[in-house]
Write a protein that holds these residues in place. Structure first.
Motif, PDB file in Angstrom:
ATOM      1  N   ASP A   6       0.727  -1.136   0.032  1.00  0.00           N
ATOM      2  CA  ASP A   6      -0.033  -0.115  -0.065  1.00  0.00           C
ATOM      3  C   ASP A   6       0.945   1.214   0.171  1.00  0.00           C
ATOM      4  N   PRO A   7       0.799   2.209  -0.895  1.00  0.00           N
ATOM      5  CA  PRO A   7       1.613   3.293  -1.035  1.00  0.00           C
ATOM      6  C   PRO A   7       1.283   4.466  -0.373  1.00  0.00           C
ATOM      7  N   ASP A   8      -0.139   4.340   0.264  1.00  0.00           N
ATOM      8  CA  ASP A   8      -0.672   5.283   1.163  1.00  0.00           C
ATOM      9  C   ASP A   8       0.183   5.369   2.333  1.00  0.00           C
ATOM     10  N   THR A   9       0.953   6.487   2.497  1.00  0.00           N
ATOM     11  CA  THR A   9       1.540   6.709   4.031  1.00  0.00           C
ATOM     12  C   THR A   9       0.392   6.910   5.023  1.00  0.00           C
ATOM     13  N   GLY A  10      -0.878   7.717   4.687  1.00  0.00           N
ATOM     14  CA  GLY A  10      -1.753   7.837   5.623  1.00  0.00           C
ATOM     15  C   GLY A  10      -2.291   6.861   6.186  1.00  0.00           C
ATOM     16  N   ARG A  11      -2.543   5.650   5.374  1.00  0.00           N
ATOM     17  CA  ARG A  11      -3.066   4.238   6.285  1.00  0.00           C
ATOM     18  C   ARG A  11      -1.994   3.588   7.022  1.00  0.00           C
ATOM     19  N   TYR A  12      -0.885   3.950   6.819  1.00  0.00           N
ATOM     20  CA  TYR A  12       0.195   3.223   7.681  1.00  0.00           C
ATOM     21  C   TYR A  12       0.280   4.024   9.075  1.00  0.00           C
ATOM     22  N   LEU A  13       0.198   5.373   8.873  1.00  0.00           N
ATOM     23  CA  LEU A  13       0.038   6.123  10.174  1.00  0.00           C
ATOM     24  C   LEU A  13      -1.096   5.964  10.953  1.00  0.00           C
ATOM     25  N   TRP A  14      -2.252   5.539  10.212  1.00  0.00           N
ATOM     26  CA  TRP A  14      -3.562   5.003  10.945  1.00  0.00           C
ATOM     27  C   TRP A  14      -3.186   3.787  11.519  1.00  0.00           C
ATOM     28  N   LEU A  15      -2.436   2.833  10.955  1.00  0.00           N
ATOM     29  CA  LEU A  15      -2.017   1.469  11.552  1.00  0.00           C
ATOM     30  C   LEU A  15      -1.124   1.765  12.920  1.00  0.00           C
ATOM     31  N   LEU A  16      -0.143   2.598  12.717  1.00  0.00           N
ATOM     32  CA  LEU A  16       0.775   2.981  13.915  1.00  0.00           C
ATOM     33  C   LEU A  16      -0.065   3.497  14.904  1.00  0.00           C
ATOM     34  N   ALA A  17      -0.986   4.330  14.445  1.00  0.00           N
ATOM     35  CA  ALA A  17      -1.809   4.970  15.675  1.00  0.00           C
ATOM     36  C   ALA A  17      -2.924   3.946  16.193  1.00  0.00           C
ATOM     37  N   GLY A  18      -3.555   2.966  15.573  1.00  0.00           N
ATOM     38  CA  GLY A  18      -4.178   2.049  16.188  1.00  0.00           C
ATOM     39  C   GLY A  18      -3.419   1.085  17.043  1.00  0.00           C
ATOM     40  N   ALA A  19      -2.154   0.675  16.531  1.00  0.00           N
ATOM     41  CA  ALA A  19      -1.472  -0.188  17.478  1.00  0.00           C
ATOM     42  C   ALA A  19      -1.070   0.438  18.869  1.00  0.00           C
ATOM     43  N   ALA A  20      -0.866   1.657  18.485  1.00  0.00           N
ATOM     44  CA  ALA A  20      -0.133   2.441  19.732  1.00  0.00           C
ATOM     45  C   ALA A  20      -1.746   2.411  20.822  1.00  0.00           C
ATOM     46  N   LEU A  21      -2.771   2.727  20.153  1.00  0.00           N
ATOM     47  CA  LEU A  21      -3.788   3.133  21.139  1.00  0.00           C
ATOM     48  C   LEU A  21      -4.481   1.835  21.607  1.00  0.00           C
ATOM     49  N   ALA A  22      -4.225   0.647  20.827  1.00  0.00           N
ATOM     50  CA  ALA A  22      -4.552  -0.650  21.587  1.00  0.00           C
ATOM     51  C   ALA A  22      -3.596  -1.039  22.682  1.00  0.00           C
ATOM     52  N   GLY A  23      -2.473  -0.815  22.216  1.00  0.00           N
ATOM     53  CA  GLY A  23      -1.378  -1.210  23.137  1.00  0.00           C
ATOM     54  C   GLY A  23      -1.570  -0.322  24.549  1.00  0.00           C
ATOM     55  N   LEU A  24      -1.945   0.664  24.457  1.00  0.00           N
ATOM     56  CA  LEU A  24      -2.267   1.628  25.643  1.00  0.00           C
ATOM     57  C   LEU A  24      -3.298   1.300  26.669  1.00  0.00           C
ATOM     58  N   ALA A  25      -4.313   0.967  25.767  1.00  0.00           N
ATOM     59  CA  ALA A  25      -5.770   0.707  26.308  1.00  0.00           C
ATOM     60  C   ALA A  25      -5.474  -0.894  27.071  1.00  0.00           C
TER      61      ALA A  25
END
Length: 744
Positions: free
Chosen positions: A66-85
């Motif tokens: 996936d060349p979309d950097t925005g979706r990768y940033l969403w993935l990083l944000a989702g992983a961080a949010l789930a880890g913190l939760a």
């Protein structure tokens, strides 16, 4: 005697050791109970990462293709949010005092209470990275040809590794940092030096103002997101499937953990009660929101309204009009038929690619305005599951205004849409909530999937998915429109175990004629206004992403049984060949009434690399009357072991599905009349199959660009497309003199 004493001493030490071990096992088990919701989330994630091919494809798309950097940033944000939760819920779960679990106050397990929340939180991005590594091991060397793609995937994997390290550093080092900051500002410390020294709470309000606000805010936000997704299923589309899964995991950990904390404090078996409630609601059908939509305006939680008068064309009228238009002046008329096997988005992409590329090749030999030659002589297609989506995509693009792009490229643009994201968002938020509520209140995840198909088709100028299935086959004056090939989309009924054949015509079955063997004629149950997307869905209801659909009819008189439940057509047989053979017999009978002789050209499109071929002709120079790619033999399966008496009947029922498909293919092949001496004068069958050993091609509802490219390479390498196109052009050309002298 000394030997006996040593022996007794050894036994006593062993006994005491076993007692200590049992004590620690009990302590560990008690410590797992307050954090069972995060543990359950992580356990399901591990099972999906290691055992589900469709999940592997999601990791490859997110981190590699996936060349979309925005979706990768969403993935990083989702992983961080789930880890913190996960960390935050587990940390505060251990601060509560539970009277029935006194081991949680055991000072010997202080380290376990401190480190288990940290490990669970840091495990989330680690699991995402592990999923990618597991997936990339299945990709053969050499597929990462572009330096930019290789660099992007390595940097994205490194980003997850850095995120794991950052979360670990935050969990371990935040207390000293806060202490230094408070000391620098001359304030008292905000946190105790260690988690074990924090005050224990007997009630939720004793946790403190900030934890209460965060946990309650997460619960309210969970409700708000659920309502928004129910109102607008495409709300989270831009983030990608993995980010949606991580967001759902975060909310489940916080909201589920909070509710379990409240229940555990009082000794209530919350999870057991919820499971009993949802099982009772399901068994009594009190919250069924999986109804089949009978018309575009209907919701999946509504009962259908009475249908209008049936204005659909009759199959006999359509077939006679087709024969009159295509076969006029021809002694032997060529008829193209297609059967498209099931296999999720893989089947849809391969079916649309084969038909689109073959159509373009034939047309390039004799460019002319109007219908392409192959499409003009394509009478019918029988599809199952993803094969039905591929056929609908091809037919929809044929009816859409041309935009200058080849058919296969337009099909790729349509099918490359992320169909899985809205289905997952609805599954883990809306449908998950509906399972605990009496009554049906929301559209289900299947409706989110059909909306995604309709939206993707609309972007390519294809309006057919959102319109009634029969609309493409009826002119304004009420006569049949033969410009679109007839589609027969196969589903399976649950209680009866029969095929459910959907088509755009009035019911074919009459007291005088029963064209379907051990099958229901879907037109007797379906409203004349049923959308094409819903008919495709009924063929592709492969549990659990697409749930079983309850089909109710309000027509008068009502068919028997009045209510059916539909699942994927592949449960009966996955080839689509049974229905195609019955359509072939119907057309032969109608042509015989006209004195018209037919020559059938069957294109059978399968997509399972493990499928054993039923066509043993692999010579590219002699591809008529039969041809199939000579795929390498699949890796041998491990030897089958006898099942136990409990599992054997279930295993036999499941495995007969593959056997029925093999039987149907053999029957279709045996019904043809080839001419071995002059193949061009007899029936033909070409089996377009996918071979194994290349890029992994899973079954899910999202697909990446490398899969399309791998399919194109196989199609060009394994099939003599140019020679096939020339043969088709010669077969389909209206050469009256040749036809009149062609024996059958």
């Amino acid at each position: 005697m000394p030997s006996a004493r040593r022996h007794r001493s050894l036994l006593r030490r062993l006994y005491r050791g076993l007692l200590r071990l049992a004590g620690w096992v009990a302590i560990v088990l008690d410590h797992l109970k307050p954090v069972r919701v995060p543990l359950l989330v992580l356990a399901v994630a591990v099972a999906a990462v290691l055992g589900v091919d469709q999940v592997s494809e999601l990791f490859l798309i997110a981190l590699w293709t996936d060349p979309d950097t925005g979706r990768y940033l969403w993935l990083l944000a989702g992983a961080a949010l789930a880890g913190l939760a996960v960390w935050y819920e587990a940390r505060h779960a251990y601060r509560m005092v539970y009277p029935r679990w006194p081991a949680l106050q055991d000072p010997r397990a202080r380290g376990l209470r401190e480190w288990l929340p940290r490990v669970l939180g840091a495990a989330v991005p680690t699991l995402v990275l592990l999923g990618y590594l597991v997936a990339v091991r299945r990709v053969p060397d050499g597929l990462c040809r572009a330096v930019g793609d290789c660099l992007r995937r390595d940097l994205r994997a490194a980003g997850l590794l850095l995120e794991t390290a950052a979360l670990t550093a935050f969990f371990v080092g935040r207390r000293p940092l806060l202490d230094r900051w408070c000391a620098h500002r001359g304030r008292p410390p905000l946190l105790a030096p260690r988690p074990a020294l924090e005050p224990r709470a007997r009630r939720l309000r004793e946790l403190g103002r900030a934890p209460r606000r965060i946990l309650a805010g997460a619960l309210l936000l969970n409700v708000a997101v659920t309502v928004l997704i129910g109102w607008r299923p495409t709300l989270l589309d831009g983030g990608g499937p993995l980010a949606i899964l991580l967001l759902a995991a975060a909310f489940l950990a916080l909201s589920g953990g909070l509710l379990c904390m409240l229940a555990d404090r009082r000794g209530w078996p919350l999870l057991s009660v919820l499971l009993l409630v949802t099982a009772a609601l399901h068994a009594l059908h009190l919250n069924d929101n999986h109804r089949v939509r009978q018309y575009p305006a209907m919701s999946t939680h509504q009962h259908p309204a009475p249908p209008p008068p049936d204005a659909r064309p009759r199959f006999d009228d359509y077939a006679q009009a087709w024969l009159a238009d295509r076969c006029a002046g021809r002694a032997v008329c060529p008829v193209v038929l297609v059967s498209a096997e099931g296999g999720g988005i893989r089947a849809a992409a391969w079916t649309a690619l084969v038909l689109g590329r073959l159509t373009e090749r034939v047309q390039a030999l004799a460019p002319a305005p109007g219908e392409p030659w192959l499409a003009r002589h394509l009478f019918a297609g029988s599809g199952v599951s993803g094969g039905s989506l591929g056929l609908a995509t091809y037919v929809g693009l044929l009816r859409a205004p041309p935009d200058g792009a080849p058919l296969d490229r337009r099909a790729q643009a349509l099918l490359s849409h992320d169909f899985l994201a809205p289905a997952l968002a609805n599954l883990f938020f809306v449908d998950f909530t509906q399972r605990w509520l009496p009554g049906a209140w929301f559209d289900d995840r299947a409706r989110a999937l059909t909306r995604a198909w309709e939206n993707a088709a609309r972007k390519q100028g294809v309006a057919a998915f959102a319109q009634p299935f029969a609309a493409a086959y009826l002119r304004a004056d009420g006569t049949p429109d033969t410009a679109a090939p007839a589609l027969f989309l196969n589903s399976t009924t649950v209680a009866e175990g029969r095929r459910f054949v959907q088509h755009p015509f009035q019911p074919l079955a009459t007291p005088q004629r029963q064209p379907w063997t051990a099958a229901y004629d879907g037109a007797a149950w379906l409203d004349p206004r049923v959308p094409l997307s819903e008919a495709v869905l009924n063929s592709a209801r492969f549990t659990y992403i697409s749930p079983a659909g309850t089909l109710e009819t309000a027509g008068d008189p009502r068919p028997v049984p009045a209510t059916l439940q539909l699942v994927d057509g592949g449960y009966f047989e996955n080839s689509g060949a049974t229905t195609l053979l019955e359509v072939m017999r119907l057309l032969r009978g109608l042509a015989a009434q006209r004195g018209q002789r037919l020559r059938f050209i069957v294109l059978h499109i399968s997509n399972d690399p493990q499928l054993s071929d039923f066509v043993d002709r692999h010579d590219r120079a002699r591809f008529m009357p039969f041809y199939s790619a000579d795929c390498p033999a699949p890796a041998p399966l491990p030897p089958s072991r006898p099942s136990g008496e409990a599992a054997a009947p279930l295993r036999a029922l499941l495995d007969t599905r593959s056997a029925r498909g093999g039987y149907a293919r053999a029957q279709l092949l045996g019904a043809l009349h080839p001419d071995e001496r002059e193949p061009a004068r007899g029936d033909l069958l070409w089996h377009f199959r996918l071979c194994g050993g290349g890029y992994p091609m899973p079954l899910g509802w999202t697909i990446s660009a490398p899969v399309f490219e791998a399919m194109r390479r196989q199609l060009e390498a394994n099939y003599p497309l140019d020679a096939m196109a020339r043969a088709l052009r010669e077969q389909l050309a209206p050469d009256v003199a040749r036809d009149e002298t062609s024996p059958r």
